[in-house]
Scaffold this motif. Sequence first.
Motif, PDB file in Angstrom:
ATOM      1  N   CYS A  41     116.379  56.558  44.544  1.00  0.00           N
ATOM      2  CA  CYS A  41     117.598  56.071  44.279  1.00  0.00           C
ATOM      3  C   CYS A  41     118.758  55.965  45.167  1.00  0.00           C
ATOM      4  CB  CYS A  41     118.069  57.086  42.986  1.00  0.00           C
ATOM      5  SG  CYS A  41     119.595  56.494  41.867  1.00  0.00           S
ATOM      6  N   GLU A  42     118.534  57.109  45.883  1.00  0.00           N
ATOM      7  CA  GLU A  42     119.544  56.980  47.257  1.00  0.00           C
ATOM      8  C   GLU A  42     119.412  55.972  48.190  1.00  0.00           C
ATOM      9  OE1 GLU A  42     122.516  58.872  47.532  1.00  0.00           O
ATOM     10  OE2 GLU A  42     121.977  59.251  45.188  1.00  0.00           O
ATOM     11  N   LEU A  43     118.038  55.562  48.192  1.00  0.00           N
ATOM     12  CA  LEU A  43     117.535  54.568  49.222  1.00  0.00           C
ATOM     13  C   LEU A  43     118.036  53.129  48.703  1.00  0.00           C
ATOM     14  CD1 LEU A  43     114.094  55.633  50.664  1.00  0.00           C
ATOM     15  CD2 LEU A  43     116.247  55.548  51.984  1.00  0.00           C
ATOM     16  N   LEU A  44     118.087  52.993  47.483  1.00  0.00           N
ATOM     17  CA  LEU A  44     118.295  51.832  46.792  1.00  0.00           C
ATOM     18  C   LEU A  44     119.842  51.431  46.791  1.00  0.00           C
ATOM     19  CD1 LEU A  44     115.728  51.494  43.793  1.00  0.00           C
ATOM     20  CD2 LEU A  44     115.810  50.059  45.912  1.00  0.00           C
ATOM     21  N   LYS A  45     120.482  52.556  46.730  1.00  0.00           N
ATOM     22  CA  LYS A  45     122.215  52.752  46.865  1.00  0.00           C
ATOM     23  C   LYS A  45     122.438  52.089  48.032  1.00  0.00           C
ATOM     24  CE  LYS A  45     123.223  56.274  43.469  1.00  0.00           C
ATOM     25  NZ  LYS A  45     123.783  57.356  43.159  1.00  0.00           N
ATOM     26  N   GLY A  46     121.662  52.819  48.976  1.00  0.00           N
ATOM     27  CA  GLY A  46     121.967  52.502  50.537  1.00  0.00           C
ATOM     28  C   GLY A  46     121.516  50.887  50.897  1.00  0.00           C
ATOM     29  N   GLN A  47     120.533  50.496  50.253  1.00  0.00           N
ATOM     30  CA  GLN A  47     120.230  49.088  50.485  1.00  0.00           C
ATOM     31  C   GLN A  47     121.226  48.205  49.889  1.00  0.00           C
ATOM     32  OE1 GLN A  47     119.168  46.617  47.899  1.00  0.00           O
ATOM     33  NE2 GLN A  47     118.719  44.944  49.454  1.00  0.00           N
ATOM     34  N   ALA A  48     121.737  48.624  48.683  1.00  0.00           N
ATOM     35  CA  ALA A  48     122.622  47.704  47.968  1.00  0.00           C
ATOM     36  C   ALA A  48     124.163  47.738  48.819  1.00  0.00           C
ATOM     37  CB  ALA A  48     123.070  48.250  46.892  1.00  0.00           C
ATOM     38  N   LEU A  49     124.525  48.779  49.540  1.00  0.00           N
ATOM     39  CA  LEU A  49     125.321  49.059  50.155  1.00  0.00           C
ATOM     40  C   LEU A  49     125.270  48.185  51.331  1.00  0.00           C
ATOM     41  CD1 LEU A  49     126.467  52.786  49.929  1.00  0.00           C
ATOM     42  CD2 LEU A  49     127.747  50.998  49.157  1.00  0.00           C
ATOM     43  N   LEU A  50     124.240  48.290  52.166  1.00  0.00           N
ATOM     44  CA  LEU A  50     123.977  47.334  53.365  1.00  0.00           C
ATOM     45  C   LEU A  50     123.889  45.863  52.790  1.00  0.00           C
ATOM     46  CD1 LEU A  50     120.874  49.351  55.018  1.00  0.00           C
ATOM     47  CD2 LEU A  50     123.499  49.193  55.842  1.00  0.00           C
ATOM     48  N   LEU A  51     123.550  45.563  51.729  1.00  0.00           N
ATOM     49  CA  LEU A  51     123.547  43.965  51.345  1.00  0.00           C
ATOM     50  C   LEU A  51     124.879  43.638  51.180  1.00  0.00           C
ATOM     51  CD1 LEU A  51     122.016  41.603  50.553  1.00  0.00           C
ATOM     52  CD2 LEU A  51     121.907  42.527  48.287  1.00  0.00           C
TER      53      LEU A  51
END
Length: 171
Positions: free
Chosen positions: A154-164
């Motif tokens: 979940c945290e990795l996906l949040k990080g990916q969304a922030l990077l995007l």
Amino acid sequence: MSEQAERFKQAVLDAVVAGDASRLESALRRLSKCDGSAFLVVTKQLLNTEQMRSLSTMVSVGLVNSLPPFYYEDQVVYGAAYTDGVAFMVKDAHRSGVGIARDVVLPIVEQARAEYDAAVLLRVQALKAEIRELDSLLYGHSSADYKLINFGVCELLKGQALLLAAATGSQ
């Protein structure tokens, strides 16, 4: 900055001094694949037409080592050569080499930056698939803690969304 990035940065400068637009394009592509921050600095310097003719080295410690390598004069970008100015701790910029016209440099730099930005965006978008694959692999791990896996993914996906969002300029 790595030694290879320094060589590629020097290749950009050499292309400008020689007045070779195709070498400039090639050198920028190589630099972009090697060191993103050096690529950003060099492209900004190539586009900066507001460089002062005299630069004080007292204002910033270490400025002598970071003087802009490019110099604009009469709508042409040249390599910059520095001489001691008449005032204490001042360097005067002068043009060096053949140079390349600004209307030739501008599309080359914009194209290189657009290609770099697109490549970064693709990597960030592909990261989501990598995270999903990792999630699937972790559930097969013999000593996995599923609650921690869920939290981590979940945290990795949040990080990916922030990077995007950061890469696309969204807020």
